[in-house]
Enzyme design. Sequence first.
Site, PDB file in Angstrom:
ATOM      1  N   THR A 197      -4.127 -12.416  11.238  1.00 57.95           N
ATOM      2  CA  THR A 197      -4.639 -13.652  10.626  1.00 57.95           C
ATOM      3  C   THR A 197      -4.293 -14.847  11.517  1.00 57.95           C
ATOM      4  OG1 THR A 197      -4.334 -12.604   8.486  1.00 57.95           O
ATOM      5  CG2 THR A 197      -4.697 -14.976   8.470  1.00 57.95           C
ATOM      6  N   ASN A 198      -3.078 -14.859  12.074  1.00 61.51           N
ATOM      7  CA  ASN A 198      -2.696 -15.959  12.968  1.00 61.51           C
ATOM      8  C   ASN A 198      -3.614 -16.015  14.183  1.00 61.51           C
ATOM      9  OD1 ASN A 198      -0.577 -16.487  11.287  1.00 61.51           O
ATOM     10  ND2 ASN A 198       0.981 -15.524  12.566  1.00 61.51           N
ATOM     11  N   CYS A 237       0.806  -7.647  11.910  1.00 61.48           N
ATOM     12  CA  CYS A 237       1.147  -7.912  13.317  1.00 61.48           C
ATOM     13  C   CYS A 237       0.499  -9.211  13.793  1.00 61.48           C
ATOM     14  CB  CYS A 237       0.703  -6.765  14.206  1.00 61.48           C
ATOM     15  SG  CYS A 237       1.761  -5.331  14.096  1.00 61.48           S
ATOM     16  N   ASP A 270      -9.648  -9.256   9.421  1.00 58.22           N
ATOM     17  CA  ASP A 270      -9.100  -7.925   9.124  1.00 58.22           C
ATOM     18  C   ASP A 270     -10.033  -6.757   9.392  1.00 58.22           C
ATOM     19  OD1 ASP A 270      -6.825  -6.437   8.213  1.00 58.22           O
ATOM     20  OD2 ASP A 270      -7.840  -6.087   6.317  1.00 58.22           O
ATOM     21  N   ARG A 275       1.442 -12.285  -0.390  1.00 57.74           N
ATOM     22  CA  ARG A 275       0.103 -12.555   0.135  1.00 57.74           C
ATOM     23  C   ARG A 275      -0.516 -13.821  -0.419  1.00 57.74           C
ATOM     24  NH1 ARG A 275      -2.139  -8.380   3.663  1.00 57.74           N
ATOM     25  NH2 ARG A 275      -0.564  -6.755   3.645  1.00 57.74           N
ATOM     26  N   HIS A 289     -10.565  -1.697  11.769  1.00 64.15           N
ATOM     27  CA  HIS A 289      -9.504  -2.590  11.290  1.00 64.15           C
ATOM     28  C   HIS A 289      -9.334  -3.696  12.333  1.00 64.15           C
ATOM     29  CE1 HIS A 289      -5.041  -2.895   9.809  1.00 64.15           C
ATOM     30  NE2 HIS A 289      -5.821  -3.718   9.160  1.00 64.15           N
ATOM     31  N   TYR A 323      -1.703  -3.578  -6.920  1.00 59.01           N
ATOM     32  CA  TYR A 323      -1.403  -4.411  -5.749  1.00 59.01           C
ATOM     33  C   TYR A 323      -2.323  -4.171  -4.551  1.00 59.01           C
ATOM     34  CZ  TYR A 323       1.467  -7.525  -2.952  1.00 59.01           C
ATOM     35  OH  TYR A 323       1.910  -8.597  -2.213  1.00 59.01           O
ATOM     36  N   GLY A 324      -2.738  -5.244  -3.924  1.00 55.75           N
ATOM     37  CA  GLY A 324      -3.382  -5.232  -2.604  1.00 55.75           C
ATOM     38  C   GLY A 324      -4.384  -4.122  -2.404  1.00 55.75           C
ATOM     39  N   ARG A 366       0.854  -1.192   0.000  1.00 55.09           N
ATOM     40  CA  ARG A 366       0.000   0.000   0.000  1.00 55.09           C
ATOM     41  C   ARG A 366       0.891   1.244   0.000  1.00 55.09           C
ATOM     42  NH1 ARG A 366      -1.801   0.797   4.339  1.00 55.09           N
ATOM     43  NH2 ARG A 366      -1.230  -1.019   5.568  1.00 55.09           N
ATOM     44  N   SER A 426      -1.176  -3.455  10.457  1.00 53.04           N
ATOM     45  CA  SER A 426      -0.947  -4.419   9.388  1.00 53.04           C
ATOM     46  C   SER A 426       0.271  -5.299   9.687  1.00 53.04           C
ATOM     47  CB  SER A 426      -0.713  -3.679   8.076  1.00 53.04           C
ATOM     48  OG  SER A 426      -1.759  -2.776   7.855  1.00 53.04           O
ATOM     49  N   LYS A 449      -9.492  -1.889   2.039  1.00 54.61           N
ATOM     50  CA  LYS A 449      -9.135  -0.725   2.854  1.00 54.61           C
ATOM     51  C   LYS A 449      -9.910   0.525   2.416  1.00 54.61           C
ATOM     52  CE  LYS A 449      -6.179  -3.308   4.896  1.00 54.61           C
ATOM     53  NZ  LYS A 449      -6.456  -3.792   6.251  1.00 54.61           N
TER      54      LYS A 449
HETATM   55  C1  OXD Z   1      -3.186  -4.392   5.687  1.00 55.46           C
HETATM   56  C2  OXD Z   1      -3.875  -5.537   5.072  1.00 55.46           C
HETATM   57  O1  OXD Z   1      -2.272  -3.830   5.082  1.00 55.46           O
HETATM   58  O2  OXD Z   1      -4.739  -6.115   5.730  1.00 55.46           O
HETATM   59  O3  OXD Z   1      -3.566  -4.035   6.799  1.00 55.46           O
HETATM   60  O4  OXD Z   1      -3.599  -5.863   3.905  1.00 55.46           O
HETATM   61 MN    MN Z   2      -5.264  -5.063   7.541  1.00 56.79          MN
END
Ligand code: OXD
Ligand code: MN
Length: 580
Positions: A255-256, A252, A275, A367, A228, A199-200, A64, A250, A208
């Site tokens: 997802t885990n 950190c 997210d 990703r 978020h 990208y993303g 981003r 982001s 986002k």
């Molecule tokens: C972020 C994402 O950058 O979730 O926070 O992709």
């Molecule tokens: Mn995120």
Amino acid sequence: MLNEWVQQIAALCQPDSIHLVTGSDEEARMIEQELVASKTFIPLNPEKRPNSFLARSAPDDVARVEDRTFICCSKQEDAGPTNNWKDPVEMKGILNGLFTGCMKGRTMYVVPFCMGPLGSPYSHCAVQITDSPYVVANMRLMTRMGDQALKLLNEKAFVKCIHSVGMPEANVPWPCNTKNLYISHFPESEEIWSFGSGYGGNALLNKKSFALRIASTKARREGWLAEHMLILGITNPEGVKRYFAASFPSACGKTNLAMLTSTLKGWKVECVGDDIAWMYWADDGTLRAINPEAGFFGVAPGTSYDTNYNAMKSVEKNAIFTNVALTDDGDVWWEGMTKTPPEHAISWLGEDWTPASGTKAAHPNSRFTVSSTQCPILDPAWDAPSGLPISGIFFGGRRSSTIPLVRQALSWKHGVFMAAAMSSEMTAAAKGEVGKLRHDPFAMLPFCGYNMGDYFAHWLSMEQSGRKLPEIFYVNWFRKDASGKFLWPGFGENIRVLKWMFEAVEGKVNRVKTPIGYMPEALDLEGLHLAPGALEELLAVDKEGWKKEASDLASYFAQFGSKLPEDLKKETDNVTRAVL
Ligand code: OXD
Ligand code: MN
């Protein structure tokens, strides 16, 4: 209304053809074939990873771009000091120039999509126009899109998202135009215009741009929260289930955490989302959350069967990987995926790679994209139109010092203060200096679509009579000892902290009141062998550290001027006084 708008954008962008995306399987196969033909997609070995693809971006289009992200509202003050502001008329002028003819030689896809469960009163619709078939393929996994969303458009107003990679007629695997990047948001007319990146979050405008930046401004107007945050369900050994929402910057480990495999017997975690959370006050006074997304766009490096079994199971098939390495047997690999790296692979740059290369095989912000339904621990109620009741909310950044493992807010106001005071060491998710400490209030710094001071006030205004306010906590999994080693093992062991929060919500824990919040008297550490003194260090109130934290915070907050709520000033003063 949709037709008219599509015609208007087509007249501007001048594509060769227009494709209204239905979301059917045949259409998905056709788009995949097209992406394979253009070499954007490399099909993976179907025996290793059925129906899955690898994409490699241009080397300068990998994250981003916050410095090219704009909030375009009439008054600069409404964007606030933490956003890049541009006058909407001026920005439209720039964009009109850039978008004129930008889709020549390409197909313009029109993607209707719904954020949130279909039929939920809390969901919102949008349409993304894009000239990137890669974006369409990702959005198919991440959103409820196509015909099912189109049907709803007649009933609901929709947010207009316009995206171009900004490279007319170029026949390259990853078209982009990174010299002319504009990720522009118009909260007043609910439009998003993104140019130059594929990208993303720059290009998948559902995530986002819509679900956070535009949605946060909607939420402010309408009295709800667009955050978020991951959402997870925790079930205790007695079978009682509670839902928590949690906010981290982001990369950190959201997802885990959202897919955590518990190391404590009888405790279970189920995933609602990893997210974004949209949260509303129900008539019975509870805060209810929906996950507006329908898929994961997770950071790959560090993900393994040991660290996140459920994410690895989720991506065993029907997945898109971006900027990871390609193994010699046609599968994917990234740093941390296996203990032993492959002897040879093709790196994310498309070059030969061996462990001796001294470079990363996968980009640190590489990703995976996959549908939520492939997650083995997806919560059975994840798609419930009425959302799920939230018992607790926790915040946390990546901090090697000062911030303790867990603490509970003394009140709602104090909780809002803790979240506003969040800072974290930067990761590769955004362009910038990795490891540098930056303030990231509520993990929303890059995602709040309006003045952050007003955002703090919005959170404070949630405290109203008749509401069952969730408990607020603050965690830090990333604390290090003097030699730079992590003090806490993290991952599945985080269930021990979740257990404490779960029981704190029920009023069943012993806790100590300190100036920075309630701290645990004890944690369930059975079977865990922490280094001697580690727990004491993890739960200590580091007075010197907090002195610095408080004075740094006061100067950070000063930038919000009269927009900084009095309550947050008072909370800052309280901590400062208490630690001095
Ligand atoms: C972020 C994402 O950058 O979730 O926070 O992709
Ligand atoms: Mn995120």
